[in-house]
Design an enzyme around this catalytic site. Structure first.
Site, PDB file in Angstrom:
ATOM      1  N   GLU A  36      10.981  11.307 -23.181  1.00  0.00           N
ATOM      2  CA  GLU A  36      10.948  10.278 -24.220  1.00  0.00           C
ATOM      3  C   GLU A  36      12.114   9.308 -24.077  1.00  0.00           C
ATOM      4  O   GLU A  36      12.788   8.963 -25.057  1.00  0.00           O
ATOM      5  CB  GLU A  36      10.922  10.935 -25.605  1.00  0.00           C
ATOM      6  CG  GLU A  36       9.742  11.869 -25.798  1.00  0.00           C
ATOM      7  CD  GLU A  36       9.659  12.459 -27.205  1.00  0.00           C
ATOM      8  OE1 GLU A  36      10.599  12.249 -28.009  1.00  0.00           O
ATOM      9  OE2 GLU A  36       8.638  13.121 -27.511  1.00  0.00           O
TER      10      GLU A  36
ATOM     11  N   GLU B 108       3.218  17.546 -24.652  1.00  0.00           N
ATOM     12  CA  GLU B 108       3.712  18.327 -25.788  1.00  0.00           C
ATOM     13  C   GLU B 108       2.802  18.131 -26.987  1.00  0.00           C
ATOM     14  O   GLU B 108       2.457  16.998 -27.333  1.00  0.00           O
ATOM     15  CB  GLU B 108       5.133  17.885 -26.209  1.00  0.00           C
ATOM     16  CG  GLU B 108       6.243  18.220 -25.249  1.00  0.00           C
ATOM     17  CD  GLU B 108       7.602  17.766 -25.768  1.00  0.00           C
ATOM     18  OE1 GLU B 108       7.739  17.584 -26.999  1.00  0.00           O
ATOM     19  OE2 GLU B 108       8.516  17.585 -24.948  1.00  0.00           O
TER      20      GLU B 108
END
Length: 493
Positions: free
Chosen positions: A115, A262
């Site tokens: 991220e 995820e």
């Protein structure tokens, strides 16, 4: 990523599926982390065949050799800067962390950072160069067809994901995202998406119903429909994935598949986190598995399966933040399941035909103590093995002592009508809870290593909201601390 048949096993058994797969993430902010060989033993015992590492830990990569488990390794955010500035560092990283382990360890993908766009924006200028340098190093080693490179991004870079058909990437990141997509297209790789319906639901202020986040069917009047395409979305998960596909399309890119790196649901939260419960986590993950393994995509890409990695294998109790941050794991570090849940399209619930009786997580301490005392007293259980100095005394926890006493009573008395309930603090399981030299009544264990090669002498449990330890040093009849790890119900579907 090569698509294949996967036997995915969570809480005992994962279902066979052709094409799509469900894997699992391995976080490392874990107290009493098992050794790498023991982690692999847990994975193999549960037939988990796709694993994502957040780094390229040498111990894990060595232990995974010849395991048959496909591995995604990670370039940490701390490593991205150096690699993005130096082709030689990228080549050294590939040689040290990928080429050195192939072909024994089946490394199939590299996740560059985590991220980065939203968590460490100062790395953005070097992110795509890092990906390119790593890819060139793979080409030089003739590994580029076997190992794919991508970079996981959060849903946060899509500010308005609903309706999916109008979703676009944040304009601040459009140029970088376009470069990432070009790289993925040119290297035949895939977009890595971290998509959490839990956060979408809890931050939505009641806009979407809980059932929508948990993959539960909605009545027709509450179904979520994209007003532009009239596509019906049965789950927030599908809508988030589709929002990403539409965002990719908005940049005039196509043919790039999405892998969800995820997703998951926390099973325990603080007082202000009422939706982080074992029941919701059980529902989400069992329905997620069923949905992914049906081998279909979201409405805009119905023929493109959504390969997915669940977050995560163990509870990362050392993570900062709210209680929920520490409790996403499917298993405790002793290999026992955190909770029981449905595993197949048959809606069969694990635990219906189980053989052992053990303590539940989050049971009321007073009830657990009362159940333990009753089993060892009026119930007639033989509790000698959990006395100090005896084989099952350690770990000196509620989980261990109550589970042993409950099981001994259940095994001896169920033929005359005994049940595994103990005022709601117990559940049945097909997994033999024996460990080391401690053999539970009814165990067929012959050696300490019979459960997939994994042996444990420690059964760490969930971190409590109060931060207290679940381990105690009192006689069995005086245990007064919070519940520790538990073995939960598993049944072969």
């Amino acid at each position: 990523m090569v698509l294949g048949n996967l036997l995915l096993f969570i809480v005992g058994i994962f279902s066979y599926a052709s094409g799509a797969f469900v894997g699992i993430n391995l976080g490392t902010d874990v107290s009493n982390m098992p050794s790498a060989p023991d982690v692999v033993s847990i994975l193999k015992a549960n037939q988990i065949t796709h694993l994502r590492l957040y780094d390229a830990d040498a111990h894990m990569l060595k232990a995974l050799a010849d395991s048959g488990i496909e591995v995604m390794v990670g370039v940490t955010n701390e490593e991205v800067l150096g690699i993005g500035e130096s082709p030689s560092k990228a080549a050294a990283w590939i040689n040290q962390n990928v080429a050195a382990y192939l072909p024994s360890t089946s490394i199939t993908a590299i996740a560059v950072g985590s991220e980065v766009l939203t968590s460490i924006p100062n790395l953005v200028p070097v992110l795509v160069p890092a990906m390119n340098y790593l890819h060139k190093a793979l080409v030089a080693s003739n590994l580029n067809f076997q190992v794919k490179i991508s970079t996981p991004q959060a849903m946060d870079i899509i500010p308005r994901p609903f309706p999916p058909s109008t979703a676009t990437f944040n304009s601040s990141w459009s140029a970088t995202v376009y470069q990432i997509l070009q790289f993925l297209k040119n290297t035949d790789s895939f977009y890595m998406l971290n998509a959490y319906p839990y956060f979408g639901y809890t931050s939505g202020n009641g806009i979407f119903p809980l059932d929508y986040a948990l993959f539960r069917s909605l009545p027709s009047v509450k179904q979520i429909v994209d007003p532009n395409t009239l596509s019906h979305y049965d789950s927030m998960f599908d809508a988030l994935v589709d929002a990403t596909y539409y965002s990719i399309e908005a940049l005039n890119m196509s043919g790039i598949s999405i892998v969800v790196t995820e997703t998951g649901w926390p099973w325990l939260g603080g007082a202000n986190e009422p939706d982080a419960t074992a029941e919701n986590a059980e529902t989400f993950n069992s329905n997620l598995i069923r949905r992914v393994l049906n081998d279909s995509g979201p409405p805009s890409q119905p023929k493109v399966p959504i390969n997915t990695y669940i977050y995560e294998l163990f509870n990362e109790d050392k993570r900062p933040g709210p209680v929920s941050e520490k409790n996403w794991g499917l298993f405790f570090t002793n290999g026992s399941a955190v909770y029981t849940f449905s595993l197949s399209t048959s809606n069969q619930i694990t635990g219906n035909n189980s053989d052992f009786c053990v303590a539940k997580p989050n049971a009321d301490p007073g009830k657990l103590q009362a159940g333990l005392d009753w089993a060892c007293g009026q119930g007639g259980a033989n509790c000698d093995a959990i006395q100090e100095g005896k084989p099952c005394y350690l770990p000196n926890t509620y989980q261990n002592h109550a589970s042993y006493a409950y099981n001994d009573y259940y095994k001896k008395k169920r033929s005359v009508g005994a049940t595994c309930d103990f005022d709601g603090t117990a559940a049945t399981t097909t997994v033999d809870p024996s460990y080391g030299s401690c053999k539970f009544t009814g165990s067929s264990t012959i050696t300490p290593n019979s459960n997939g090669g994994f042996t444990t002498t420690v059964a760490p449990g969930p971190v409590t909201p109060q931060g207290g330890s679940a381990t105690v040093n009192l006689p069995v009849s005086k245990i007064q601390f919070l519940i520790s790890a538990v073995f939960l119900a598993l049944v072969l579907l």
